[in-house]
Design a protein around this motif. Sequence first.
Motif: not given
Length: 401
Positions: A136-152
């Motif tokens: 099972n999984g839940v959509v957590q899309d904002k983790l994969f946004l370019p801006g948040l990936l750069k922040l990560k």
Amino acid sequence: MAIKTVGIIMNGVTGRMGTNQHLIRSIVAIREQGGVVCKNGDVIMPDPILVGRNEEKLKRLAETHHISRWSTNLEACLLDEYNIIYFDAQTTARRAEAVRQAIKAGKHIYCEKPTATSVEESLELARLAYEAGVKNGVVQDKLFLPGLLKLKRLIDSGFFGKILSVRMEFGYWVFEGDWQQAQRPSWNYRKEDGGGIIVDMFAHWRYVLDNLFGNVRSLSCLGATHIEKRYDEEGNPYVASADDAAYATFELEGGIIVQANSSWTVRVNREDLLTIQVDGTEGSAVCGLRDCKIQHRVNTPKPVWNPDIPNPFNFFEQWQEMPTNDVYDNGFKVQWELFLKHVVLDEEFRWDLLEGAKGTQLSDLALQSWKERRWVDVPELTIGGTKHAETVNGTKSEWLD
């Protein structure tokens, strides 16, 4: 090379998010690229069946995107052993019952959030999936946004030193629906239909904060219904019974303080609809959906408060743009590919229904804080001996491995 076809029940894809992000930009895009290529050369090919209540919409959507299967009979789709995944993008109020049926039918579950209208119901879904042994999984899309990936990337590199605080600004003006059509469906503004910005957005803020900065320990929230009269899709007036703005403060593990404003009644005077500013001892950053700007301690200006003279600084010019060194695919599509690999290859997928329940928990506690006008603590969530309160922050670098 072997092609592994995966039957997917896609329920609720006639809605805006279901059509655009999950069908067109994810499943259809994966099919058009030739499937998901595995390390051994095998290919996972999704084969969706579109499910909903409106036969005409389903038929038109299927024909437009060259999909051969569609149905208004969810029960029959669940009985078909060819379909091994159930996906749900319905309205929140409809989701839990359909997910229960799918778990009972032995389907692997992937769904939008919030997973249910209460933390008790969200935990029940997680427990049922755990006991049934379905993935099972839940959509957590904002983790994969370019801006948040750069922040990560900045966080993982130690750029900030000790992170002190985070400021999040989200929102835009959603028209009331009288003289201009609203950009969001009317049910979003009716509490009785599962609407409200706290229920909608705090599920996002939970996984963003937990995965990037640290687990949420306590919160204080004030909600508001600023626009009390709106107009539905047919132009009929209705009373907006749900909150359209929320002003929250979160305390994270390690003492990080987060201020988060969420509003559908704000006119945008910033660079993006969502901006996240992170301030640390060594540097600061501001990211949007795609871009990220940084300011290191050695480049930090030295303003002095003096309202008697014109401001000598152009503060916006003193930030450096992070380069786009990677190719960023659609975040929904990236997570779909990860979940397909999880189902077919048993690869790791950490964003399960229990993680989804944490988002519902944060919404429930925010509503409680607003009602009682006080700070509330965020307790740990567990099911079946599985504890998720301390899992994600220590493995931030493994999102896309």
